[in-house]
Motif scaffolding. Structure first.
Motif, short mmCIF file in Angstrom:
data_model
loop_
_atom_site.label_atom_id
_atom_site.label_comp_id
_atom_site.label_asym_id
_atom_site.label_seq_id
_atom_site.Cartn_x
_atom_site.Cartn_y
_atom_site.Cartn_z
N ILE A 90 -3.26 4.41 7.08
CA ILE A 90 -3.52 5.11 5.82
C ILE A 90 -5.01 5.12 5.47
CG2 ILE A 90 -1.22 4.56 4.90
CD1 ILE A 90 -2.78 2.58 2.98
N GLN A 140 0.83 -1.21 0.00
CA GLN A 140 0.00 0.00 0.00
C GLN A 140 0.86 1.26 0.00
OE1 GLN A 140 -3.12 -0.25 3.14
NE2 GLN A 140 -2.69 -2.44 3.09
N HIS A 141 1.89 1.26 0.83
CA HIS A 141 2.76 2.43 0.90
C HIS A 141 3.54 2.61 -0.41
CE1 HIS A 141 2.38 3.78 5.13
NE2 HIS A 141 1.93 2.54 5.29
N LEU A 185 -5.97 7.90 3.36
CA LEU A 185 -5.23 8.01 2.11
C LEU A 185 -5.65 6.97 1.08
CD1 LEU A 185 -1.62 8.55 3.53
CD2 LEU A 185 -3.25 10.30 2.77
N GLU A 196 -6.35 7.73 -2.54
CA GLU A 196 -5.26 8.16 -3.40
C GLU A 196 -4.55 7.00 -4.09
OE1 GLU A 196 -2.60 10.76 -1.28
OE2 GLU A 196 -4.26 11.80 -0.28
N ILE A 197 -4.92 5.77 -3.76
CA ILE A 197 -4.31 4.61 -4.42
C ILE A 197 -4.89 4.49 -5.82
CG2 ILE A 197 -4.11 2.10 -4.42
CD1 ILE A 197 -3.97 2.18 -1.39
N PRO A 226 3.18 5.69 -7.50
CA PRO A 226 2.06 5.15 -8.30
C PRO A 226 2.46 4.76 -9.71
CG PRO A 226 1.83 7.52 -7.96
CD PRO A 226 2.90 7.06 -7.03
N LEU A 275 1.18 4.24 -2.86
CA LEU A 275 0.93 5.65 -2.56
C LEU A 275 2.13 6.52 -2.92
CD1 LEU A 275 -0.87 5.31 0.89
CD2 LEU A 275 -1.85 6.33 -1.19
N ARG A 276 3.33 6.03 -2.66
CA ARG A 276 4.54 6.84 -2.85
C ARG A 276 5.08 6.79 -4.27
NH1 ARG A 276 6.97 7.70 2.49
NH2 ARG A 276 9.12 7.57 1.67
#
Length: 264
Positions: A194, A109-110, A197, A200-201, A116, A113-114
């Motif tokens: 998250i 997931q991170h 957040l 935002e994925i 894409p 997000l960071r």
């Protein structure tokens, strides 16, 4: 978390600041397999066996895992997400699909997000958008010694029917770490949050979750499906935390369909 068949010892390569242990098998669509909090690169033996042809399956050791060599300093799940991209760079891959289980799903997931542009899709197995959702059960396990954890893992991870079928395989995938390594990984896990957040994925996302998961509550999977824009949830009725091992054949089929790999 998988046990059979046996994986090869694997190789190492330089990825960013790390010397990373990895296993790279097959050819075709690149799929990076991200292991859980108490596992290592060998954790996907059973799932890999079911993936079949047309998939290049890459598993690797995260920091403080397996044969990876990393600095003895604290890190976050964001750092581990960055490590995934460093691995892609080292392998010469512009992008890849990610499949993460439990803690590995949080790492995925991170990464999405960071970075894409580097993540073609996500398959999130038995994971959560927030440590807080299962904090009591997770803390109880994290505070056990390695020996006590091995004794407790079946009841938390595998259904009674699965225990009869696969025996102690779940416990056998647990990796022993020294206190400093465990502390760094557990600190990273506790900071995972998250929920706000998820929208935002951008990557297409397949969520696979057992309805009776005692560590990553099913409500978290439902929340991810609701908030990630292009997400689909496939439930395993009665499944616990080790669905990636106990139901590897079913998950491999779903993953192949999700990735658009038809011939096996």
């Amino acid at each position: 978390m998988e046990g059979e068949p046996a994986e090869s010892a694997g190789s190492t390569l330089r990825a960013g600041e790390l010397e990373v242990g990895y296993i790279d098998v097959g050819s075709g669509v690149p799929l990076v397999l991200i292991h859980g909090g108490e596992g290592d690169r060998t954790a996907y033996a059973t799932l890999r066996a079911h993936l079949g042809s047309g998939i290049r399956a890459i598993s690797y050791d995260q920091r403080d895992s397996g044969i990876t060599v990393n600095p003895p300093v604290p890190y976050t799940l964001g750092d581990l997400g960055d490590d995934v991209v460093d691995l892609l760079d080292a392998l010469g891959l512009q992008s890849a699909h990610l499949l993460g289980t439990s803690f590995g799903g949080a790492v995925a997931q991170h990464a999405a997000l960071r970075h894409p542009e580097r993540v073609a899709s996500l398959t999130l197995v038995a994971t959560t958008p927030s440590f807080a959702l299962g904090a009591d059960s997770i803390d109880k396990l994290l505070n056990l010694s390695y020996g006590d954890l091995r004794n407790a893992v079946d009841d938390y991870f595998v259904t009674p029917e699965g225990q009869a079928r696969i025996g102690a395989r779940a416990a056998q995938t647990l990796v022993s770490r020294d206190p400093e390594q465990r502390a760094r990984r557990h600190a990273a896990a506790r900071e995972h949050e998250i929920r706000d957040l998820l929208g935002e994925i951008a990557a297409p996302t397949l969520i696979v979750h057992g309805t009776e998961d005692l560590l990553a509550p099913y409500a978290g999977a439902v929340l991810m499906e609701q908030r990630i824009p292009n997400a689909e949830l496939r439930s395993i009725e009665g499944g616990r935390h080790a669905v990636g091992m106990e139901f590897a054949d079913r998950i491999a089929l779903w993953a192949r369909e999700f990735l658009g790999v038809t011939a096996k």
